[in-house]
Design an enzyme around this catalytic site. Sequence first.
Site, PDB file in Angstrom:
ATOM      1  N   VAL A  87       0.889  -1.103   0.027  1.00  0.00           N
ATOM      2  CA  VAL A  87      -0.149   0.227  -0.262  1.00  0.00           C
ATOM      3  C   VAL A  87       0.791   1.173   0.047  1.00  0.00           C
ATOM      4  CG1 VAL A  87      -2.173  -1.049   0.916  1.00  0.00           C
ATOM      5  CG2 VAL A  87      -0.468  -0.268   2.594  1.00  0.00           C
TER       6      VAL A  87
ATOM      7  N   ASP B 192       6.159  14.647  12.511  1.00  0.00           N
ATOM      8  CA  ASP B 192       5.963  14.615  11.005  1.00  0.00           C
ATOM      9  C   ASP B 192       4.478  14.602  10.660  1.00  0.00           C
ATOM     10  OD1 ASP B 192       6.830  14.204   8.567  1.00  0.00           O
ATOM     11  OD2 ASP B 192       7.127  11.865   8.644  1.00  0.00           O
TER      12      ASP B 192
END
Length: 333
Positions: A40, A151
């Site tokens: 993915v 992040d």
Amino acid sequence: MSKARVYTDVNVVRPKEYWDYESLVVQWGHQDDYEVVRKVGRGKYSEVFEGKNVNTNERCVIKILKPVKKKKIKREIKILQNLCGGPNIVKLYDIVRDEHSKTPSLVFEFVNSVDFKVLYPTLTDYDIRYYIYELLKALDFCHSQGIMHRDVKPHNVMIDHQLRKLRLIDWGLAEFYHPGKEYNVRVASRYFKGPELLVDLQDYDYSLDMWSLGCMFAGMIFRKEPFFYGHDNHDQLVKIAKVLGTNELDHYLNKYQLDLDPQLEALVGRHVPKPWSKFINADNQHLVSPEAIDFLDKLLQYDHQDRLTAREAMDHPYFAQVKAAESSRLRTQ
């Protein structure tokens, strides 16, 4: 020295085992319990697969880590374990490794998420308020546990729009906050890097995540992805200065006694602040309201100490409708 305005001493008062990830002894599960279904995605540090637990047939996500320092892997695991069960934090199910190559993999809950580039343009004003509020729950929780994500960006926010479920993922750059500690400024993804990283201020804190959230939010309401589109780290600061202005940047640098390197200073030049209203157009005006602009303005502040904290952000009038809906839903359950 700069210190966080909130949750400053969480790791000071907790036992050393809580934050001392280098001493973590990893409890390995059985790799044979899982099989890969399809790839993915891939990141700098890992390859990610949809998988399933062969015993229960339950779907999961398997993150196979690329060769990286053991210390970094332990940090990610310790943080995921500490945060497990927190609101909208991706759940770590298991940690396994290949018997021969010793390559470690992290096994997570599955989130059936749509690519943000496809999803975001379809979101309504209310949807954006709802999902940003859900993301703030995750951020306030991790900050309250003494952890900065470092992040925050659309790629790391999984949204299952059918279930209206959000998860903050990829804790590989996350770190424990210790007041006064100097951190690496080579974190976050370029378009979401706070000014503190771009001017080499190392004693940053949780407020870094609030800048990244602001960039993400601006991208959503103005339908401009990414909002600050720098071509490199120097240019990233230039793009920010063209919106927030250079007088404000000078004020920030002076307050923290920082100097820009002369080359960067020349690139930045002089700019007056650009009003947020200049970003409104026919395509995005239905997503922009006075309270959205006020909220954005309180996040995208050069000075990290001036930004809203996650908790303060949740109390902003921009989320009034969302909170009203949430409390009536809880009452009728």
